[in-house]
Design an enzyme around this catalytic site. Structure first.
Site, PDB file in Angstrom:
ATOM      1  N   GLU A 264      -2.207  42.541  -8.206  1.00  0.00           N
ATOM      2  CA  GLU A 264      -1.062  43.536  -8.801  1.00  0.00           C
ATOM      3  C   GLU A 264      -0.940  44.860  -8.220  1.00  0.00           C
ATOM      4  O   GLU A 264      -2.186  45.374  -8.224  1.00  0.00           O
ATOM      5  CB  GLU A 264      -1.048  43.197 -10.395  1.00  0.00           C
ATOM      6  CG  GLU A 264      -0.091  44.085 -10.875  1.00  0.00           C
ATOM      7  CD  GLU A 264       0.162  44.176 -12.517  1.00  0.00           C
ATOM      8  OE1 GLU A 264       0.910  44.401 -13.206  1.00  0.00           O
ATOM      9  OE2 GLU A 264      -1.175  43.974 -12.992  1.00  0.00           O
ATOM     10  N   LYS A 339       7.636  40.095 -12.997  1.00  0.00           N
ATOM     11  CA  LYS A 339       6.701  40.437 -14.334  1.00  0.00           C
ATOM     12  C   LYS A 339       7.606  40.423 -15.541  1.00  0.00           C
ATOM     13  O   LYS A 339       8.680  41.048 -15.501  1.00  0.00           O
ATOM     14  CB  LYS A 339       5.966  41.694 -14.332  1.00  0.00           C
ATOM     15  CG  LYS A 339       4.779  41.779 -15.415  1.00  0.00           C
ATOM     16  CD  LYS A 339       3.620  42.814 -15.175  1.00  0.00           C
ATOM     17  CE  LYS A 339       2.646  42.779 -16.139  1.00  0.00           C
ATOM     18  NZ  LYS A 339       1.822  43.782 -15.717  1.00  0.00           N
ATOM     19  N   CYS A 373      -0.530  39.385 -14.330  1.00  0.00           N
ATOM     20  CA  CYS A 373      -1.324  39.965 -15.329  1.00  0.00           C
ATOM     21  C   CYS A 373      -0.951  39.686 -16.630  1.00  0.00           C
ATOM     22  O   CYS A 373      -1.282  38.612 -17.121  1.00  0.00           O
ATOM     23  CB  CYS A 373      -1.397  41.460 -14.941  1.00  0.00           C
ATOM     24  SG  CYS A 373      -2.622  42.577 -15.886  1.00  0.00           S
TER      25      CYS A 373
END
Length: 507
Positions: A264, A339, A373
C-alpha cells in the site's frame, strides 16, 4: 384448448416475471413460498439469457426451465442446491464452464399432460450441444418417496421406479428422457419434505461433446506468488522509483512467478518534494503520478509476462481523494480496486474517502480478490468475495508500528481460515524522514493458508524476515482448496447457517 392454443417456446424475459410468478406458485403448491424473486430472474436473464427457457400459451407462462453453466470440476457429487447456485448473484455461473446445470423446471398444473416438459428438456439438450458442453446435470426431487420411506431405502425406491413398479412424477419423467441417476444426495434441498430431503443427481451426456484443446492459456492449479517487502527510501526523482519497481518485477518474473504484489502507498517517497505543503495538498501532489504509474505497470506486466497487483496509490477524483490500486494482467488488460474503509489517520491527515467498488477478478490463475490494509479487518467484505469464488486474497498494507501490523496479520489469517482461501500480504519497511505522516514502517510480509492437514500446522506458508527489504516467492496449490471445501476436517463455507443469517452486497 390444445386445438386452439398458440404454443411458443422461447427465451424468458424479465417482463414475463408476473406471469412467471403465478405459474411458479401454482406449480409448487406444496412449497408455496419457494419462488424466484424478480431480482434473481433479472440476474439469470442478464447473465445467461439463452439458458432461461419458457413455453407460452395464449400469453400465459405454461412452463419454464432455468439453467446456469458451471465448471463442474470445482464441485463434487455431494454438493447441495445452495452451493451450486452461488447465491442470488449466481456467482458459480461461468461461460468457461463445462456443464449445463438445471436449477429449475416446472409446468403450470393447467397445462400438464401436453408433453411440455419434454419440449423444455429437448431444448436444453440442443442448447448443451450448441454450446459444446459435456453434460446436463441437476438435482431432481423424488416427491413420492415420502410415501415409501418407511419401507424402502432410496436405492430400492429408485430401482422400483426404473422397473416402473412405482411411479414418481419427477424421477419417472427424467428417466424417460434419457437421464440417468448419478448419485443420491441427502440434504440437497432443505424443506423438501415430500422427498424426505433426498434428491437424485441426474445426468445426460452430450455424445457430440469435444474437449477443447487448451495448449496455452490454461487456468493453472499451482500458482507462484511473488511478494515485495518494499524499502521506504528517498528517491531523487520519478525515474529512480520506476527503476526500483522494474528491478523487483524483473527479479520475480525470472522465477516464473504468476503474480507480484506491491504494498500500500509504496510510492510515498515521491511525496518528499511536496513536504513544504500541507498534508492534504501533498497527497494530492502524489496522486498526479498515479496514471503514469498505471501505464508503467501495464507495460511491465506485458513485457515481463506477469500479473501485477500494484499495491495502492492515491487518486484524486474531483474534490475527493481515494486510495486505489490496479490488477495489471499479463495480457494487457487491467482492473481497478478501491480501499473501502479509511482509517481515522487517513481521513484526518489526507481527507481520504472510502471507495465503493467490491468485486473479484478473473485471471489466468483463477478468481482473486484484493483488499487494502484496513479492509481485511472487516470479515464480511472478504466473505462476499469468497462467495464469488475467490481462491487468493491479496492484501497490500502499510503499518507504522508492530501493533498495527499485528491487527492486519491476525485478521488476514482469520480470513484465510474462514473463507478457505490463500491470503498474500505485503507491506513496507524503513523510514521516510522528510515525509510527514509516513515516518516509520513495520512489516513482515507473508502467505497465509487455511488450517487443516494439507496445509502448514500454523497456517503460515511462508514469511519474510521482519523489517528487511526482500522478496518472498511462494507456490500455492489451488486443488488443495477444492479438497478442503469438500472433505476438510471442518468446512466453514459449507457449514454456514443460512437458515439463520445471510450476507449480501447492496446494489
Amino acid at each position: 384448448m390444445i386445438d386452439s392454443a398458440k404454443i411458443e417456446l422461447r427465451n424468458l424475459r424479465v417482463k414475463d416475471y408476473e406471469e412467471l410468478k403465478i405459474s411458479m406458485v401454482k406449480s409448487y403448491q406444496a412449497m408455496p413460498d419457494e419462488y424466484w424473486s424478480k431480482g434473481e430472474i433479472k440476474t439469470l436473464v442478464n447473465k445467461f439469457p439463452e439458458g432461461q427457457l419458457c413455453i407460452v400459451i395464449d400469453n400465459r407462462i405454461a412452463g419454464c426451465a432455468l439453467s446456469i453453466i458451471v465448471d463442474y470440476d470445482k464441485f463434487d457429487d455431494t454438493h447441495n442446491y445452495e452451493e451450486i447456485l452461488g447465491g442470488e448473484n449466481f456467482s458459480t455461473h461461468t461461460k468457461n464452464g463445462n456443464v449445463l446445470y438445471g436449477i429449475d423446471v416446472f409446468i403450470h398444473p393447467e397445462f400438464r399432460g401436453m408433453r411440455l416438459g419434454r419440449r423444455l428438456y429437448e431444448a436444453r439438450k440442443e442448447l448443451c450441444e450448441h454450446l459444446n458442453l459435456k453434460a446436463i446435470i441437476f438435482g431432481g426431487r423424488i416427491p413420492n418417496y415420502g410415501k415409501y420411506s418407511e419401507e424402502l431405502t432410496t436405492k430400492k425406491y429408485i430401482e422400483k421406479v426404473k422397473l416402473q413398479e412405482i411411479h414418481d412424477p419427477v424421477l419417472s419423467f427424467q428417466l424417460n428422457n434419457d437421464f440417468h441417476v448419478k448419485k443420491v444426495i441427502k440434504g440437497y434441498l432443505p424443506g423438501d419434505h415430500e422427498s424426505k430431503e433426498f434428491a437424485t443427481l441426474m445426468e445426460w451426456n452430450n455424445i457430440y461433446y469435444t474437449k477443447p484443446q487448451k495448449l496455452v492459456n490454461t487456468t493453472k492449479t499451482v500458482v507462484r506468488l511473488g511478494l515485495v517487502q518494499w524499502q521506504m527510501r528517498l528517491f531523487k526523482d520519478y525515474d529512480a522509483l520506476v527503476s526500483q519497481i522494474e528491478f523487483f518485477v524483473d527479479a520475480v518474473s525470472n522465477y516464473q512467478s504468476d503474480f507480484i504484489l506491491f504494498p500500500e502507498l509504496f510510492n510515498a517517497p515521491l511525496m518528499a518534494q511536496f513536504n513544504h505543503l500541507s498534508e492534504p495538498e501533498a497527497i494530492r501532489g502524489l496522486s498526479d503520478y498515479t496514471e503514469r504509474l498505471l501505464e508503467t505497470f501495464r507495460e511491465f506486466a506485458i513485457n515481463y509476462n506477469i500479473n501485477i497487483i500494484t499495491g495502492s496509490m492515491p487518486q484524486a477524483i474531483g474534490e475527493h481523494m481515494y486510495n486505489v490500486g490496479y490488477l495489471c494482467r499479463r495480457d494487457g488488460s487491467y482492473e481497478r480496486y478501491e480501499k473501502l474503509h479509511i482509517t481515522p489517520a487517513e481521513e484526518t491527515a489526507w481527507g481520504m474517502k472510502g471507495g465503493n467498488k467490491l468485486e473479484t477478478f478473473d485471471t489466468d490463475c483463477g478468481k482473486i480478490g484484493v483488499l487494502i490494509c484496513y479492509d481485511v479487518e472487516f470479515p464480511e467484505v472478504s466473505r462476499l468475495l469468497a462467495e464469488e469464488g475467490m481462491n487468493i486474497l491479496f492484501v497490500p498494507f502499510m503499518t507504522d508500528t508492530q501493533n498495527g501490523y499485528s491487527r492486519v496479520k491476525i485478521c488476514a489469517q482469520a480470513r484465510a481460515v474462514e473463507n478457505e482461501c490463500y491470503v498474500a500480504m505485503a507491506g513496507s519497511v524503513g523510514n521516510l524522514p522528510k515525509v510527514d505522516n509516513m515516518d516509520i514502517q513495520y512489516s513482515q510480509s507473508a502467505v497465509l493458508t487455511p488450517s487443516d492437514f494439507a496445509f502448514p500446522v500454523n497456517g503460515i506458508k511462508a514469511e519474510a524476515t521482519p523489517n528487511t527489504e526482500s522478496t518472498l516467492l511462494v507456490d500455492v496449490d489451488l486443488d488443495l482448496l477444492k479438497e478442503l471445501h469438500n472433505f476438510g476436517s471442518v468446512r466453514n463455507m459449507k457449514d454456514r447457517r443460512k437458515d439463520l443469517y445471510s450476507l449480501k452486497k447492496k446494489k
